[in-house]
Design an enzyme around this catalytic site. Structure first.
Site, short mmCIF file in Angstrom:
data_model
loop_
_atom_site.label_atom_id
_atom_site.label_comp_id
_atom_site.label_asym_id
_atom_site.label_seq_id
_atom_site.Cartn_x
_atom_site.Cartn_y
_atom_site.Cartn_z
N LYS A 1 -13.08 10.38 -5.81
CA LYS A 1 -14.13 9.46 -6.31
C LYS A 1 -14.68 8.56 -5.10
CE LYS A 1 -15.02 5.68 -8.55
NZ LYS A 1 -16.34 5.30 -7.75
N GLU B 1 -3.84 0.59 -0.68
CA GLU B 1 -4.43 -0.05 0.59
C GLU B 1 -5.36 -1.00 0.02
OE1 GLU B 1 -5.93 -1.35 3.06
OE2 GLU B 1 -6.95 0.63 4.02
N CYS C 1 -10.87 -4.15 6.04
CA CYS C 1 -9.64 -4.75 5.35
C CYS C 1 -8.87 -5.61 6.51
CB CYS C 1 -9.10 -3.81 4.52
SG CYS C 1 -8.75 -2.19 5.52
N GLU D 1 -10.26 -13.34 0.74
CA GLU D 1 -10.90 -12.35 1.47
C GLU D 1 -12.56 -12.36 1.16
OE1 GLU D 1 -10.64 -8.05 0.30
OE2 GLU D 1 -10.14 -7.57 2.48
#
Ligand code: NAI
Ligand code: MG
Length: 487
Positions: free
Chosen positions: A193, A267, A301, A398
C-alpha cells in the site's frame, strides 16, 4: 504570481509523452480492478495543486481480495518455483524500470514534489538497483546458512507467505523497491500500500509488473489511506508486516500485532546529528550539512536535522552555511536547476510552519534564505535555527522539512552525550580529519547508520535501519532478507 512565473524556470523537464490515466483502479491478481468501495480520491501535484489523477480507495473487502490473491499465488506458484526462475522475473522488473527511468522520474517529481535531478539521479536508479541486487540473491540462499550444531549445509531457508507492506510518501518508488525486491527474492508474495499523497509511481510499477509477466497475484498494489493500511496489517493471512512511516503509526501497528505470530519490521522517524569537528574539511562539511538537511526538502527519515559544530569553528561554518543557503534554488521541481522542490502536502507544510513558529517562540534565532518562493503550491524556504538547546522541541522532534537546528559543542564526550540524548537513533554524520575519531564515534553513537565525511549515501548492499524509536529490523544487504525468512 502564478505557477508559470518560476524565477529560475530555465530548464524545465518536459511532461510530454508522460502517460497518466485519469483514473487508477486496484492492482489485484495481475489486473486492474474497480474497488468494492466504489470510492476514488484525487492525487495532486504539490507544486501546482493541480489534480493528476483519481485513485481507488480500497476498503476491507478490497484488502481481503488482494491478500487472498497473494496467498493463492504463494501456495500455488511462487513458493514452489525454483529460486533461479524467481530471479529471472526480478531481473526483468529491474531492466524494465531502467528502460522507463525517465517516465518514472518525471512522475515521481510531479506527484511528490522532489527535484527532477534527485528523482532522475537517485530515486529511480537506486530503485532499479534494489531489484538487480536482490534478484542476484534469490538463488544464492538455498543451503547458504550452515546448520550451526553440525557445521554442515543447513536446510533451505523458508519463506513466510504474504507480506503486507506499507510505505510513505518521501521516496515512493524507492520504498516500494526496498519492500518488494527482498520479499520476492526470498519467495514471499506481496500486498503493497503506497502513501495516499504519492500513489502514482507505485501504480506505474504495477503496470510494469503486469508487463514483466510476473505470475498473477505475486505482487498486488492497493491504494488508500490509513484505514486501508490497518486492514492490511490486521488481515489474518498476512504473515509479515513491513512498515515505513511515522513513529506514531509504527507503535500502533506494533500494538495491533501483539499476540499474533506475524513478523514485523519498522522503519520510523529520525532526528540525526550531523557533527562537525574543528579538524573537518570545512567546505566539504558545509556541502554535507546542506545535503543532509535539504535533500528531498528534508522529507528524509535520516535527514541531518541537528547540526553540532565545534565551538572554535562555529562562526566560520555558520557564515559559510548562510552564504550557501542564498545560492539554493527553491521552486519548480521539474526544473533541472532546482535544489529544493515542493513540500509533499498542505498538511506537511502546515506541520513544518508550526515547528518554525515553535522554534521562534522557544527563543531560537531564525535565519531563512532570502529567496522568493512560488505562491501557488506548497513551498518552504530553507531555514536555520541558531542557538538551540537540547530542551527545545525543534531539537527533539522530527520536523521532516528543510529546517536545521544548530548547536555548538566543546568536547567529544559532550557531543556524543547530546547526539544520543534523543528518542530516535536512525543515522548520524561525522566530519573530521581523524580516522580515530570516526571509529570512536561509530561505536558510541546510538544510530543504525553513521556516515563519515559524507551524508545520505545509499547502496542496496548496505543495511539500513534504526535504534530506539526509529524502529527495528534492517533493510538492504543480506540483513534485509532475514525478516522475510524462517531459518
Ligand atoms: P504515516 O505514518 O501516517 O503514513 C505512512 C504510511 O502509513 C502511509 O501509507 C499511510 O497511509 C499509512 N498509515 C497511516 N495510518 C495507518 C495505520 N493506522 N495503519 C497502517 N497504515 C497506516 O505518516 P504521515 O502522516 O504521512 O506523516 C506524518 C509524519 O510522520 C511526518 O511529518 C514525518 O515526521 C513522519 N514520517 C516519517 C517517515 C519516515 O520515512 N520515517 C515517512 C513519512 C512520514
Ligand atoms: Mg498519518
Amino acid at each position: 504570481m502564478e505557477t508559470t512565473d518560476w524565477k529560475y524556470a530555465a530548464a524545465p523537464e518536459s511532461t510530454d509523452h508522460i502517460k497518466l490515466k485519469n483514473r487508477y483502479d486496484l492492482f489485484i491478481n495481475g489486473e486492474f480492478v474497480k474497488p468494492n468501495s466504489k470510492k476514488y480520491f484525487a492525487t495532486i501535484n504539490p507544486a501546482t495543486e493541480e489534480k493528476l489523477a483519481d485513485v481507488a480507495d480500497a476498503n476491507e473487502k478490497d484488502v481481503d481480495l488482494a491478500v487472498n490473491a497473494a496467498k493463492n499465488a504463494y501456495d500455488k506458484v511462487w513458493k514452489k518455483m525454483p529460486a533461479k526462475e524467481r530471479a529471472k522475473y526480478i531481473f526483468r522488473i529491474a531492466r524494465l524500470m531502467q528502460e522507463r527511468a525517465r517516465e518514472f522520474s518525471v512522475i515521481e517529481t510531479m506527484n511528490g514534489g522532489k527535484p527532477i535531478r534527485e528523482s532522475r539521479d537517485i530515486d529511480v536508479p537506486l530503485a532499479a538497483n534494489h531489484f538487480f541486487y536482490y534478484a542476484g540473491w534469490a538463488d544464492k540462499l538455498d543451503y547458504a546458512f550452515p546448520n550451526l550444531s553440525t557445521g554442515k549445509a543447513g536446510k533451505k531457508p523458508e519463506s513466510l507467505g504474504v507480506a503486507g507492506q506499507i510505505i510513505p510518501w518521501n521516496f515512493p518508488l524507492l520504498m516500494a523497491a526496498w519492500k518488494i525486491a527482498p520479499a520476492l527474492a526470498t519467495g514471499n508474495t506481496v500486498v503493497l500500500k503506497p502513501a495516499e499523497t504519492t500513489p502514482l509511481t507505485a501504480l506505474k510499477l504495477a503496470e510494469l509488473i503486469q508487463e514483466s509477466g510476473l505470475p498473477d497475484g505475486v505482487v498486488n498494489i492497493i491504494t488508500g489511506f490509513g484505514k486501508t493500511g490497518a486492514a492490511l496489517v490486521n488481515h489474518p493471512k498476512v504473515s509479515k508486516v513491513a512498515f515505513t512511516g511515522s513513529t506514531d503509526v509504527g507503535k500502533l501497528i506494533q500494538k495491533s500485532l501483539a499476540g499474533t505470530n506475524k513478523k514485523i519490521t519498522l522503519e520510523l522517524g529520525g532526528k540525526a546529528a550531523n557533527i562537525v569537528f574543528d579538524d573537518a574539511p570545512i567546505d566539504q562539511a558545509v556541502e554535507g550539512i546542506v545535503n543532509g538537511i535539504f535533500f528531498n526538502q528534508g522529507h528524509v527519515c535520516c535527514a541531518g536535522s541537528r547540526l553540532f559544530v565545534q565551538e572554535n569553528v562555529a562562526d566560520i561554518v555558520i557564515a559559510k552555511l548562510k552564504q550557501r543557503l542564498e545560492t539554493l534554488i527553491v521552486g519548480n521541481p521539474l526544473d533541472k536547476n532546482t535544489d529544493i522542490g515542493a513540500i509533499n502536502s498542505k498538511e506537511q507544510l502546515d506541520k513544518i510552519n508550526s515547528y518554525i513558529k515553535i522554534g521562534i517562540d522557544e527563543g531560537a534565532e531564525i535565519y531563512q534564505s532570502k529567496c522568493s518562493v512560488p505562491t501557488k503550491g506548497f513551498f518552504c524556504k530553507p531555514t536555520l535555527f541558531l542557538h538551540t538547546s537540547q530542551s527545545h522541541r525543534i531539537v527533539q522532534e522530527e520536523i521532516f522539512g528543510p529546517v536545521l537546528a544548530i548547536q555548538t559543542f566543546r568536547t567529544i564526550e559532550e557531543v556524543i552525550e547530546k547526539a544520543n540524548n534523543i528518542p530516535y537513533g536512525l543515522s548520524a554524520g561525522v566530519w573530521t580529519d581523524k580516522g580515530s575519531k570516526i571509529f570512536n564515534l561509530t561505536t558510541k553513537l546510538r544510530a543504525g547508520v553513521v556516515w563519515a565525511n559524507t551524508y545520505n549515501k545509499f547502496d542496496p548492499a548496505s543495511p539500513f535501519g534504526g535504534y530506539k524509536e526509529s524502529g527495528f529490523g534492517r533493510e538492504g544487504g543480506l540483513h534485509g532478507l532475514m525478516p522475510y525468512l524462517n531459518l
